[in-house]
Scaffold this motif. Structure first.
Motif, PDB file in Angstrom:
ATOM      1  N   ARG A   1      40.229  38.574  42.635  1.00 39.64           N
ATOM      2  CA  ARG A   1      40.902  39.048  41.434  1.00 39.64           C
ATOM      3  C   ARG A   1      42.413  38.953  41.610  1.00 39.64           C
ATOM      4  NH1 ARG A   1      39.338  45.513  41.808  1.00 39.64           N
ATOM      5  NH2 ARG A   1      40.728  46.055  43.554  1.00 39.64           N
ATOM      6  N   GLN A   2      43.080  38.846  40.490  1.00 39.51           N
ATOM      7  CA  GLN A   2      44.533  38.760  40.521  1.00 39.51           C
ATOM      8  C   GLN A   2      45.102  39.592  39.379  1.00 39.51           C
ATOM      9  OE1 GLN A   2      46.108  34.759  40.581  1.00 39.51           O
ATOM     10  NE2 GLN A   2      48.044  35.468  41.429  1.00 39.51           N
ATOM     11  N   ALA A   3      45.835  40.613  39.748  1.00 33.27           N
ATOM     12  CA  ALA A   3      46.513  41.458  38.771  1.00 33.27           C
ATOM     13  C   ALA A   3      47.895  40.880  38.495  1.00 33.27           C
ATOM     14  CB  ALA A   3      46.623  42.881  39.308  1.00 33.27           C
ATOM     15  N   PRO A   4      48.481  41.214  37.357  1.00 28.68           N
ATOM     16  CA  PRO A   4      49.811  40.680  37.028  1.00 28.68           C
ATOM     17  C   PRO A   4      50.832  41.001  38.110  1.00 28.68           C
ATOM     18  CG  PRO A   4      48.838  41.738  35.124  1.00 28.68           C
ATOM     19  CD  PRO A   4      47.928  42.034  36.272  1.00 28.68           C
ATOM     20  N   GLY A   5      51.536  39.970  38.554  1.00 27.64           N
ATOM     21  CA  GLY A   5      52.571  40.152  39.552  1.00 27.64           C
ATOM     22  C   GLY A   5      52.080  40.326  40.969  1.00 27.64           C
ATOM     23  N   LYS A   6      50.786  40.175  41.162  1.00 31.12           N
ATOM     24  CA  LYS A   6      50.221  40.350  42.503  1.00 31.12           C
ATOM     25  C   LYS A   6      49.514  39.091  42.958  1.00 31.12           C
ATOM     26  CE  LYS A   6      49.622  45.360  42.303  1.00 31.12           C
ATOM     27  NZ  LYS A   6      48.677  46.488  42.554  1.00 31.12           N
ATOM     28  N   GLU A   7      49.286  39.017  44.246  1.00 29.53           N
ATOM     29  CA  GLU A   7      48.570  37.878  44.799  1.00 29.53           C
ATOM     30  C   GLU A   7      47.068  38.031  44.549  1.00 29.53           C
ATOM     31  OE1 GLU A   7      51.570  36.683  48.483  1.00 29.53           O
ATOM     32  OE2 GLU A   7      49.516  37.292  48.884  1.00 29.53           O
ATOM     33  N   ARG A   8      46.404  36.908  44.576  1.00 30.74           N
ATOM     34  CA  ARG A   8      44.952  36.931  44.443  1.00 30.74           C
ATOM     35  C   ARG A   8      44.347  37.617  45.654  1.00 30.74           C
ATOM     36  NH1 ARG A   8      42.176  31.632  42.033  1.00 30.74           N
ATOM     37  NH2 ARG A   8      43.967  32.038  40.677  1.00 30.74           N
ATOM     38  N   GLU A   9      43.405  38.512  45.413  1.00 33.92           N
ATOM     39  CA  GLU A   9      42.816  39.258  46.516  1.00 33.92           C
ATOM     40  C   GLU A   9      41.293  39.158  46.497  1.00 33.92           C
ATOM     41  OE1 GLU A   9      43.606  43.454  46.368  1.00 33.92           O
ATOM     42  OE2 GLU A   9      42.635  43.729  44.432  1.00 33.92           O
ATOM     43  N   PHE A  10      40.763  39.262  47.671  1.00 36.47           N
ATOM     44  CA  PHE A  10      39.316  39.214  47.867  1.00 36.47           C
ATOM     45  C   PHE A  10      38.659  40.460  47.293  1.00 36.47           C
ATOM     46  CE2 PHE A  10      35.350  38.333  49.855  1.00 36.47           C
ATOM     47  CZ  PHE A  10      34.886  39.528  50.381  1.00 36.47           C
ATOM     48  N   VAL A  11      37.507  40.270  46.644  1.00 32.63           N
ATOM     49  CA  VAL A  11      36.736  41.385  46.119  1.00 32.63           C
ATOM     50  C   VAL A  11      35.384  41.476  46.825  1.00 32.63           C
ATOM     51  CG1 VAL A  11      35.622  42.361  44.077  1.00 32.63           C
ATOM     52  CG2 VAL A  11      37.853  41.236  43.864  1.00 32.63           C
ATOM     53  N   ALA A  12      34.627  40.391  46.776  1.00 31.23           N
ATOM     54  CA  ALA A  12      33.285  40.403  47.365  1.00 31.23           C
ATOM     55  C   ALA A  12      32.830  38.972  47.597  1.00 31.23           C
ATOM     56  CB  ALA A  12      32.300  41.128  46.456  1.00 31.23           C
ATOM     57  N   ALA A  13      31.879  38.825  48.492  1.00 27.48           N
ATOM     58  CA  ALA A  13      31.311  37.510  48.740  1.00 27.48           C
ATOM     59  C   ALA A  13      29.878  37.672  49.205  1.00 27.48           C
ATOM     60  CB  ALA A  13      32.127  36.743  49.779  1.00 27.48           C
ATOM     61  N   ILE A  14      29.117  36.640  48.981  1.00 28.75           N
ATOM     62  CA  ILE A  14      27.714  36.649  49.379  1.00 28.75           C
ATOM     63  C   ILE A  14      27.403  35.329  50.047  1.00 28.75           C
ATOM     64  CG2 ILE A  14      26.953  35.875  47.084  1.00 28.75           C
ATOM     65  CD1 ILE A  14      24.445  37.680  47.541  1.00 28.75           C
ATOM     66  N   PHE A  15      26.802  35.453  51.206  1.00 24.52           N
ATOM     67  CA  PHE A  15      26.491  34.258  51.970  1.00 24.52           C
ATOM     68  C   PHE A  15      25.252  33.588  51.384  1.00 24.52           C
ATOM     69  CE2 PHE A  15      27.264  32.175  56.125  1.00 24.52           C
ATOM     70  CZ  PHE A  15      28.626  32.250  56.093  1.00 24.52           C
TER      71      PHE A  15
ATOM     72  N   GLU B   1      43.186  50.519  38.259  1.00 25.73           N
ATOM     73  CA  GLU B   1      43.678  49.572  39.264  1.00 25.73           C
ATOM     74  C   GLU B   1      42.739  48.399  39.489  1.00 25.73           C
ATOM     75  OE1 GLU B   1      43.385  52.897  39.586  1.00 25.73           O
ATOM     76  OE2 GLU B   1      42.751  53.448  41.626  1.00 25.73           O
ATOM     77  N   ASP B   2      41.565  48.419  38.876  1.00 25.02           N
ATOM     78  CA  ASP B   2      40.664  47.265  38.928  1.00 25.02           C
ATOM     79  C   ASP B   2      41.030  46.226  37.870  1.00 25.02           C
ATOM     80  OD1 ASP B   2      37.977  49.567  39.506  1.00 25.02           O
ATOM     81  OD2 ASP B   2      38.958  48.273  40.995  1.00 25.02           O
ATOM     82  N   THR B   3      41.968  46.550  37.004  1.00 28.64           N
ATOM     83  CA  THR B   3      42.396  45.609  35.972  1.00 28.64           C
ATOM     84  C   THR B   3      42.971  44.346  36.596  1.00 28.64           C
ATOM     85  OG1 THR B   3      42.841  47.349  34.357  1.00 28.64           O
ATOM     86  CG2 THR B   3      44.014  45.263  34.066  1.00 28.64           C
TER      87      THR B   3
END
Length: 125
Positions: free
Chosen positions: A37-51, A88-90
């Motif tokens: 996810r990427q919020a305005p003005g922030k870097e893209r961040e990891f949320v979840a992943a599935i192998f 903050e999840d926006t």
């Protein structure tokens, strides 16, 4: 590989949403699928992943216990079920795929080769 994310929208704090990401173009079951996810003005961040196997899942600390990632290989789709949403999840949520990831790289956005277009999630307070 083409990825199509959907399911975003406006929700009140404490509410729920389910995001979907439909994949096409390669054997989906061989892929590692991630949500970022990427919020305005922030870097893209990891949320979840599935192998590749449904039994191995990873979560960011900020969403652990509130979000659940799953996949349906028969439908070539990965889901992100989000509960107890907070303002903050926006962010714009992106799904990503890769076929060669190792576990140590699963939280790193630049390691994923394929990306969907993003779907906006807005959580109001």
């Amino acid at each position: 590989v083409q990825l199509q994310a959907s399911g975003g929208g406006l929700v009140q704090a404490g509410g729920s949403l389910r995001l979907s990401c439909a994949a096409s173009g390669r054997t989906f079951s061989n892929s590692v699928m991630g949500w970022f996810r990427q919020a305005p003005g922030k870097e893209r961040e990891f949320v979840a992943a599935i192998f590749r196997s449904n039994s191995v899942k990873y979560y960011a600390d900020s969403v652990k216990g509130r979000f659940t990632i799953s996949r349906d290989n028969a439908k070539n789709t990965v889901y992100l079920q989000m509960f107890s949403l907070k303002p903050e999840d926006t962010a714009v949520y992106y799904c990503a795929a890769d076929f060669n990831l190792i576990q140590s790289s699963i939280r790193t956005a630049r390691e994923y080769d394929y990306w969907g277009q993003g779907t906006l999630v807005t959580v109001s307070s």
